[in-house]
Design an enzyme around this catalytic site. Sequence first.
Site, PDB file in Angstrom:
ATOM      1  N   GLU A 147       0.998  -1.166  -0.347  1.00 19.56           N
ATOM      2  CA  GLU A 147       0.064  -0.096  -0.012  1.00 19.56           C
ATOM      3  C   GLU A 147       0.969   1.552  -0.247  1.00 19.56           C
ATOM      4  O   GLU A 147       2.053   1.563   1.052  1.00 19.56           O
ATOM      5  CB  GLU A 147      -0.589   0.064   1.632  1.00 19.56           C
ATOM      6  CG  GLU A 147      -1.536  -1.575   1.365  1.00 19.56           C
ATOM      7  CD  GLU A 147      -3.484  -1.042   0.515  1.00 19.56           C
ATOM      8  OE1 GLU A 147      -3.349   0.472   0.124  1.00 19.56           O
ATOM      9  OE2 GLU A 147      -4.116  -1.397   0.825  1.00 19.56           O
ATOM     10  N   ILE A 148       0.828   2.265  -0.426  1.00 19.58           N
ATOM     11  CA  ILE A 148       0.991   3.616  -0.561  1.00 19.58           C
ATOM     12  C   ILE A 148       0.265   4.359  -0.328  1.00 19.58           C
ATOM     13  O   ILE A 148      -0.851   4.087  -0.741  1.00 19.58           O
ATOM     14  CB  ILE A 148       1.595   3.661  -2.271  1.00 19.58           C
ATOM     15  CG1 ILE A 148       3.074   2.677  -2.599  1.00 19.58           C
ATOM     16  CG2 ILE A 148       2.351   5.288  -2.219  1.00 19.58           C
ATOM     17  CD1 ILE A 148       3.625   2.613  -1.834  1.00 19.58           C
TER      18      ILE A 148
END
Length: 410
Positions: free
Chosen positions: A378-379
Amino acid sequence: MRTLPIFFFSAGFLISCSSVRTVDFETPVDTSDKQITFQERQVYFQEDLGLVVDNTFDGARLNGIEKLNDSTIKAIIRPENEPINSSPYYAFKIASNTPKKVYVSLEYPKGHAHRYVPKVKKPTEEWEALDPSKTFIMDSLVTLELLLDKEPTLIAAQELQTSEQVKEWYHDLSSDKGYVRAYIYGTSKMGRELPVLDIYHGGKANKPIIVLLTRQHPPEVTGFFAFKAFLETVLDDSELSKAFLDTHRILAFPMLNPDGVDLGHWRHNAGGVDTNRDWSKYRQPEIRQTVEFIEEQLKNDGARLLLGLDFHSTYKDVFYTNTSQEGSALPHFEKDWFSALGENIPDYKVNESSGNSTKPVSKGWFLKRHGAVGITYEIGDNTPRDRIRTIGRVSAQEMMKILRSNTNLN
């Protein structure tokens, strides 16, 4: 520059492995089709204010407009269906017949909070985040202050990365690399292409496989940006890359939900379903065909699936991992990888959130079905784009080093 060949699998391929093994999860999710509401694509003319508003392009999301006063219009933003993750997505073009300041109020359904910082773009310019001082938030109404003229301004929750734009990217990336094979392994519910890049040097028999996935959730483009940087690093023809692809094989899926992306959905596919809850019974065509393709490659080539990375976006950078590593092909990979990221990315601290996958998500499927390490990568929505490129590049380099080291030890 040669043209990248695209190979289509026949219907016989899909039929031959239609009985792939399902995987049970502790908390089942009903992923049968749900009704969605299609937005009406049209050009809106607000003659009183001299405005033209347009949602007739791929990736747009606008469900209507209303005049509120002599300087303000309301843009009505609705999801494809509900219940749905509260991440209101919007995208539309707006122009004015004369240069002037205009206010646009984004109206979300009650209970849905504003998530994405507005991005703006003129046709010949790059994307920019709207100045925070030009955004005013009150409950489910978010008002943007814009300076408009006759040249359309594109307003969007995140930078557009439509299925056609993604196709252009991977064609450009791979056009002169003979070891990259692009396949259309299936089609979405609405008939859009599902592409995969099959990457290796020499023969593929018995080579361990790493799977890269992205765009299960349409607006999550920062995850896609990390996927791009990651894959570009794997394909940079460095000595590390060459050695890695001599011994390993990458299956990269750059567009798992093309209908949702092009329809401007908040979360779901054209079946009204979160595809990252369908990694159990495979009721949605996008996941069913992806699983069929992966399973067929493993079976035909005598390969083992080592690692699955599913690139997403959320409010902050985080790696979601499986607490239990029982049966994992690489029980120490996460510890070694995260340690290397902390050492090689300037001013970076790995944020790991570990928990066993009780719902049918991809990271759980990788582990439960194949004993592979499964990670949801996840960014953050607002992570600076150059920072994303650094994280993606270094994470690919360190992955290759670790997997090469394991191969050498064996």
